[in-house]
Design a protein around this motif. Structure first.
Motif, short mmCIF file in Angstrom:
data_model
loop_
_atom_site.label_atom_id
_atom_site.label_comp_id
_atom_site.label_asym_id
_atom_site.label_seq_id
_atom_site.Cartn_x
_atom_site.Cartn_y
_atom_site.Cartn_z
N ASP A 3 0.53 -1.09 -0.33
CA ASP A 3 -0.03 0.01 0.37
C ASP A 3 0.69 1.03 0.15
OD1 ASP A 3 -2.32 -1.58 -0.50
OD2 ASP A 3 -2.31 -1.58 2.41
N VAL A 4 0.12 2.67 -0.87
CA VAL A 4 1.13 3.35 -0.84
C VAL A 4 0.33 4.89 -0.43
CG1 VAL A 4 2.37 5.43 -2.58
CG2 VAL A 4 2.85 2.99 -2.75
N PHE A 5 1.27 4.88 0.54
CA PHE A 5 0.06 6.92 1.16
C PHE A 5 0.92 8.17 0.94
CE2 PHE A 5 -0.79 2.86 3.35
CZ PHE A 5 -2.59 2.82 3.30
N ASP A 6 0.14 9.18 0.44
CA ASP A 6 0.98 10.14 0.68
C ASP A 6 0.96 10.91 2.12
OD1 ASP A 6 0.61 10.05 -2.27
OD2 ASP A 6 -1.26 11.89 -2.31
N GLY A 53 15.47 -5.44 0.42
CA GLY A 53 15.76 -6.30 -0.65
C GLY A 53 14.55 -7.12 -1.32
N THR A 54 13.74 -7.81 -0.05
CA THR A 54 12.90 -8.92 -0.43
C THR A 54 11.52 -7.92 -1.00
OG1 THR A 54 13.99 -10.01 1.21
CG2 THR A 54 11.43 -10.23 0.57
N ASN A 55 10.64 -8.08 -1.71
CA ASN A 55 9.77 -7.71 -2.37
C ASN A 55 10.28 -6.26 -2.82
OD1 ASN A 55 7.77 -9.83 -2.23
ND2 ASN A 55 8.10 -9.35 0.27
N TYR A 56 11.42 -5.92 -3.56
CA TYR A 56 12.01 -4.50 -4.60
C TYR A 56 11.13 -3.56 -5.16
CZ TYR A 56 14.11 -6.30 -8.40
OH TYR A 56 14.66 -6.20 -9.32
N GLU A 57 9.91 -5.47 -5.35
CA GLU A 57 9.21 -4.41 -6.31
C GLU A 57 8.29 -3.42 -6.47
OE1 GLU A 57 10.23 -7.81 -6.12
OE2 GLU A 57 11.01 -8.50 -7.97
N ARG A 58 7.85 -3.90 -4.87
CA ARG A 58 6.55 -2.58 -4.23
C ARG A 58 7.61 -1.15 -4.47
NH1 ARG A 58 5.65 -7.09 0.74
NH2 ARG A 58 4.62 -8.63 -0.69
N ILE A 59 8.71 -1.56 -4.19
CA ILE A 59 9.03 -0.03 -3.97
C ILE A 59 9.52 0.66 -6.01
CG2 ILE A 59 10.88 1.44 -4.29
CD1 ILE A 59 12.68 -0.11 -1.80
N LEU A 60 9.59 0.10 -6.64
CA LEU A 60 9.38 0.30 -7.90
C LEU A 60 7.60 0.70 -8.69
CD1 LEU A 60 11.46 -2.22 -9.85
CD2 LEU A 60 11.80 0.36 -9.47
N ASP A 61 6.93 -0.07 -8.11
CA ASP A 61 4.94 0.44 -7.82
C ASP A 61 4.96 1.27 -7.12
OD1 ASP A 61 4.69 -2.30 -9.28
OD2 ASP A 61 4.68 -3.94 -7.68
N ALA A 62 5.79 1.67 -6.54
CA ALA A 62 5.02 3.01 -5.74
C ALA A 62 5.45 3.71 -6.23
CB ALA A 62 5.69 3.40 -4.47
N LEU A 63 6.90 3.91 -6.89
CA LEU A 63 7.36 5.12 -8.31
C LEU A 63 6.02 5.13 -9.43
CD1 LEU A 63 10.70 4.28 -8.52
CD2 LEU A 63 10.00 6.21 -7.36
N GLU A 64 6.22 4.15 -10.13
CA GLU A 64 5.02 4.13 -10.85
C GLU A 64 3.53 5.02 -10.28
OE1 GLU A 64 2.88 1.49 -14.27
OE2 GLU A 64 4.38 0.37 -13.05
N GLU A 65 3.45 4.96 -9.49
CA GLU A 65 2.26 5.91 -8.78
C GLU A 65 2.27 6.97 -9.03
OE1 GLU A 65 -0.54 4.77 -5.74
OE2 GLU A 65 0.00 2.40 -5.55
N HIS A 66 3.43 7.04 -9.26
CA HIS A 66 3.30 8.65 -9.33
C HIS A 66 3.95 9.38 -10.82
CE1 HIS A 66 3.27 10.20 -5.52
NE2 HIS A 66 3.57 9.40 -4.13
N GLY A 67 4.16 8.25 -11.67
CA GLY A 67 4.83 8.21 -12.89
C GLY A 67 5.71 8.19 -13.03
#
Length: 302
Positions: free
Chosen positions: A5-8, A47-61
């Motif tokens: 989950d990503v939150f402002d 480093g585990t599930n680091y893709e969640r960080i990439l997904d969070a970046l994508e949410e901001h374009g």
């Protein structure tokens, strides 16, 4: 709130955080995304599930090639374990780290060895860190600034938790990314909790670090564990000073009364108050680690 989950962050336009699901535990590990002219992230998780960080970046374009800076508060692997993986995925991002920790992100072998000793069976939640290319490491020291174009961050050395720790002050919204210098914010219990792992925990220096953050007088505290803190930042920082002093005194008292360090460790693990938040395994494992850190501090002083 659950992993991914990503939150402002309220009051901090352009800053959000993602729950990385660290240790398979919700509301424990957060990584911050800064949407600026030069986009950045603060810390990287294990480093585990680091893709969640990439997904969070994508949410901001923000595409991986757009990321410009990976800001590490310190190189403990729950904060820096994903730095190499992000560097691979984000080819234009430099990795900013205190000068005392830089060699460990380039060659993490000794860091892995020390982490395994400190965290014990919690190592199952980590991945082997990928080295960061030396030419992509930017070394920081106290007072250095990181220019993100539309905002500037200042690194302040905070060595009580570990010598290579910094906190980042974001001047644009009067916030401080606290690393582990202000403790662990347990959102579900609305309180701050100690963090005192081996081998570098130093009570007096930790208190000095808290006082340093208080002098910055931030409006917002952005905890690595976990998320934005309470509105009254000065009060929670004062509280953390008491938490640290009381924690060290309690460990010392239990060792004396039980005539055994091992018995004291078992006592605190069995009476931890965060099992309902983090689950029994994480709560007890972290408590044991924190007791061992205090014991090393006390034995070193002795």
């Amino acid at each position: 709130m659950s992993a991914g989950d990503v939150f402002d962050v309220s009051g901090c336009p352009g800053i959000s955080f993602v729950d990385t699901g660290m240790y398979d535990t919700a509301e424990y590990g957060s990584v911050y995304v800064i949407d600026a002219d030069r986009p950045a992230v603060v810390d990287t998780g294990t480093g585990t599930n680091y893709e969640r960080i990439l997904d969070a970046l994508e949410e901001h374009g923000i595409q991986p090639a757009d990321l410009q800076a990976v800001l590490l508060t310190h190189v403990h692997l729950d904060h820096a374990g994903g730095a190499g993986l992000l560097a691979e995925a984000c080819p234009n991002a430099d990795v900013y780290v205190h000068e005392l920790g830089a060699r460990h992100v380039v060659d993490p072998e000794r860091l892995v060895e020390g982490t395994k000793q400190a965290v014990g069976d919690q190592w199952q939640y980590y991945v082997e860190p990928t080295p960061v290319p030396e030419d992509r490491v930017v070394e920081l020291t106290d007072g250095d600034t990181v220019d993100l174009g539309s905002r500037t961050l200042t690194a302040h050395h905070a060595p009580g938790h570990t010598p290579h720790q910094v906190v980042f002050e974001d001047h644009s919204c009067d916030a401080v990314f606290t690393a582990d210098a202000a403790g662990i914010w347990v959102r579900a219990q609305d309180r701050v909790r100690e963090t005192s792992p081996p081998t570098d925990f130093d009570l007096e220096q930790c208190i000095d670090d808290v006082e340093m953050i208080r002098r910055l007088d931030p409006e917002t505290l952005l905890y690595a564990h976990f998320g934005p803190g309470p509105a009254d930042t000065d009060a929670v920082l004062k509280e953390y000073e008491h938490v640290l002093r009381d924690w060290v005194a309690a460990v010392k008292r239990e060792v004396i009364e039980r005539h055994s360090e091992a018995a004291a460790i078992d006592h605190f693990a069995a009476t931890t108050t965060v099992e309902d938040v983090w689950g029994e395994h994480k709560a007890r494992a972290e408590t044991k680690m924190n007791v061992r850190g205090v014991l090393r501090y006390l034995n070193t002083r002795a």
